[in-house]
Design an enzyme around this catalytic site. Sequence first.
Site, PDB file in Angstrom:
ATOM      1  CB  CYS A   1      -0.959  -0.025   1.079  1.00  0.00           C
ATOM      2  SG  CYS A   1      -1.877  -1.492   1.377  1.00  0.00           S
TER       3      CYS A   1
ATOM      4  CG  HIS B   1      -3.102   2.837   3.184  1.00  0.00           C
ATOM      5  ND1 HIS B   1      -3.673   2.662   1.802  1.00  0.00           N
ATOM      6  CD2 HIS B   1      -3.197   1.940   3.650  1.00  0.00           C
ATOM      7  CE1 HIS B   1      -3.717   1.556   1.844  1.00  0.00           C
ATOM      8  NE2 HIS B   1      -3.857   0.865   2.884  1.00  0.00           N
TER       9      HIS B   1
ATOM     10  CG  ASN C   1      -6.755  -0.995   2.228  1.00  0.00           C
ATOM     11  OD1 ASN C   1      -5.890  -0.693   1.146  1.00  0.00           O
ATOM     12  ND2 ASN C   1      -5.962  -1.752   3.097  1.00  0.00           N
TER      13      ASN C   1
HETATM   14  O1  UT7 Z   1      -3.508  -1.540   3.981  1.00  0.00           O
HETATM   15  C1  UT7 Z   1      -2.863  -2.465   4.932  1.00  0.00           C
HETATM   16  C2  UT7 Z   1      -3.749  -3.553   5.061  1.00  0.00           C
HETATM   17  N1  UT7 Z   1      -4.430  -3.829   6.134  1.00  0.00           N
HETATM   18  C3  UT7 Z   1      -4.762  -2.912   7.241  1.00  0.00           C
HETATM   19  O2  UT7 Z   1      -4.242  -2.137   7.669  1.00  0.00           O
HETATM   20  C4  UT7 Z   1      -5.695  -3.708   8.492  1.00  0.00           C
HETATM   21  C5  UT7 Z   1      -5.194  -3.624   9.870  1.00  0.00           C
HETATM   22  N2  UT7 Z   1      -6.251  -4.114  10.749  1.00  0.00           N
HETATM   23  C6  UT7 Z   1      -7.248  -3.667  10.774  1.00  0.00           C
HETATM   24  O3  UT7 Z   1      -7.951  -2.761  10.266  1.00  0.00           O
HETATM   25  C7  UT7 Z   1      -8.157  -4.261  11.826  1.00  0.00           C
HETATM   26  O4  UT7 Z   1      -7.316  -5.212  12.824  1.00  0.00           O
HETATM   27  C8  UT7 Z   1      -9.398  -5.285  11.394  1.00  0.00           C
HETATM   28  C9  UT7 Z   1     -10.432  -4.292  10.848  1.00  0.00           C
HETATM   29  C10 UT7 Z   1      -8.712  -6.177  10.503  1.00  0.00           C
HETATM   30  C11 UT7 Z   1      -9.958  -6.117  12.567  1.00  0.00           C
HETATM   31  O5  UT7 Z   1     -10.362  -5.385  13.500  1.00  0.00           O
HETATM   32  P1  UT7 Z   1      -9.926  -5.661  14.993  1.00  0.00           P
HETATM   33  O6  UT7 Z   1     -10.786  -4.748  16.007  1.00  0.00           O
HETATM   34  O7  UT7 Z   1      -8.545  -5.796  15.201  1.00  0.00           O
HETATM   35  O8  UT7 Z   1     -10.686  -7.136  15.129  1.00  0.00           O
HETATM   36  P2  UT7 Z   1      -9.994  -8.496  15.619  1.00  0.00           P
HETATM   37  O9  UT7 Z   1      -9.178  -8.975  14.494  1.00  0.00           O
HETATM   38  O10 UT7 Z   1      -9.477  -8.210  17.072  1.00  0.00           O
HETATM   39  O11 UT7 Z   1     -11.177  -9.428  15.800  1.00  0.00           O
HETATM   40  C12 UT7 Z   1     -12.102  -9.279  16.457  1.00  0.00           C
HETATM   41  C13 UT7 Z   1     -13.343 -10.236  16.482  1.00  0.00           C
HETATM   42  C14 UT7 Z   1     -12.691 -11.866  15.964  1.00  0.00           C
HETATM   43  O12 UT7 Z   1     -13.774 -12.469  16.643  1.00  0.00           O
HETATM   44  P3  UT7 Z   1     -13.267 -13.137  18.098  1.00  0.00           P
HETATM   45  O13 UT7 Z   1     -12.038 -14.140  18.008  1.00  0.00           O
HETATM   46  O14 UT7 Z   1     -12.662 -12.245  18.999  1.00  0.00           O
HETATM   47  O15 UT7 Z   1     -14.679 -13.938  18.443  1.00  0.00           O
HETATM   48  C15 UT7 Z   1     -12.873 -11.811  14.570  1.00  0.00           C
HETATM   49  O16 UT7 Z   1     -13.286 -13.363  14.371  1.00  0.00           O
HETATM   50  O17 UT7 Z   1     -13.973  -9.919  15.466  1.00  0.00           O
HETATM   51  C16 UT7 Z   1     -14.152 -10.916  14.348  1.00  0.00           C
HETATM   52  N3  UT7 Z   1     -14.186 -10.569  12.862  1.00  0.00           N
HETATM   53  C17 UT7 Z   1     -15.215 -10.030  12.329  1.00  0.00           C
HETATM   54  N4  UT7 Z   1     -16.681 -10.360  12.838  1.00  0.00           N
HETATM   55  C18 UT7 Z   1     -17.682  -9.896  11.809  1.00  0.00           C
HETATM   56  C19 UT7 Z   1     -13.119 -10.137  11.875  1.00  0.00           C
HETATM   57  N5  UT7 Z   1     -13.632  -9.886  10.861  1.00  0.00           N
HETATM   58  C20 UT7 Z   1     -15.029  -9.972  11.129  1.00  0.00           C
HETATM   59  C21 UT7 Z   1     -16.116  -9.407  10.018  1.00  0.00           C
HETATM   60  N6  UT7 Z   1     -17.257  -9.539  10.663  1.00  0.00           N
HETATM   61  N7  UT7 Z   1     -15.947  -8.965   8.998  1.00  0.00           N
END
Ligand code: UT7
Length: 332
Positions: A117, A257, A287
């Site tokens: 990115c 970004h 993104n």
């Molecule tokens: O361009 C660079 C590329 N990427 C990024 O910059 C991404 C950077 N990271 C993020 O933006 C965030 O970490 C995410 C949006 C990807 C995830 O958000 P988070 O607040 O860090 O959530 P998490 O990974 O801690 O997940 C929390 C929960 C999990 O469930 P459990 O294990 O706590 O039961 C996930 O399974 O949210 C769940 N989860 C979802 N639930 C509903 C993950 N994706 C989803 C979803 N819908 N789409």
Amino acid sequence: MSNKLNAVGILGIGSYLPEKILTNQEIEKIVDTTNEWIVTRTGIGARHIADENMAASDLATEAAKKALKDANTLPEEIDLIIVATVTPDMHFPSTACIVQMNIGAKNAAAFDLGAGCSGFIYGLTVAKQFIETGMYKKILVIGAEALSKVLDWTDRNTCVLFGDGAGAAVVGPTDEGMGILSTYMGADGEGGKFLTIPGGGSRIPATLESVKNKLHTIKMDGSEVFKFAVRIMNRASQEAIDRSGYSLEDINYLVPHQANIRIIEAAAKKLKLPMDKVHVNLNRFGNMSAASIPVALDEAVRQGKIKKGDLVVMVGFGAGLTWGSSVIKWNK
Ligand code: UT7
């Protein structure tokens, strides 16, 4: 011959989004997710998706044509085309060579650049060197991604986040004291494992097995990337500002970004910029990796949020891990 370096600016800019829009409500029908989760955790509301027969070069070509028009530049005047992408049409020829053919830039050299990115900032930095020294006069820097093609549409951790699009800039000489005042690039290969498409290259060539295991799709440890992003956005912005000779108080606008609204808000807070001085479009586009920054910049200019003389910080981070930032004194 003088040793003085030319000032370098963006002479024209353009972007292109494929027509089809995929909303969070539609994604709810594909994977186990909700509009509410996506909006509150990321800020994303919709994304554009390329047609089945549309690849990164098609998006790049449309954006390039608009940038050329905006810069009042003919394709033949372009000396170099750099396409920043993680979703090239194919391993080779490069997507940049395909764009060169499509737009008829027959005097241009062309190559792709892989910096996730951060690719557009990396590309601008490379272009700046050639223009500064006078080796080249006009360079097309494009960020283009067809990420929908490399998503695992059964993985809710990733498929809700990304979208397709392209942004392009014609880079060339400008007036002294204007244009790209500074750029900064960095990388940390140790973190590469947190964001990757593991299969399809020479490490894990495509086999029936690798395709069955979806190793040609994006794998991400979201929380590791999140922590890195919050850390690096502030550091990289500050570094570019320091190198520009200006200070934080002088900055008029931030083009970050577009990965997650929480990451953008954290960066804006640390830079003490109110959110109306920060460009946000991930609610509509998600993104778009290397395309996010140039599409946002194009939009901000078109909406009159960036005017001649404004000091603009661009900052990005991504796969590699990589990061990049730049301060531009808008010269158009
Ligand atoms: O361009 C660079 C590329 N990427 C990024 O910059 C991404 C950077 N990271 C993020 O933006 C965030 O970490 C995410 C949006 C990807 C995830 O958000 P988070 O607040 O860090 O959530 P998490 O990974 O801690 O997940 C929390 C929960 C999990 O469930 P459990 O294990 O706590 O039961 C996930 O399974 O949210 C769940 N989860 C979802 N639930 C509903 C993950 N994706 C989803 C979803 N819908 N789409």
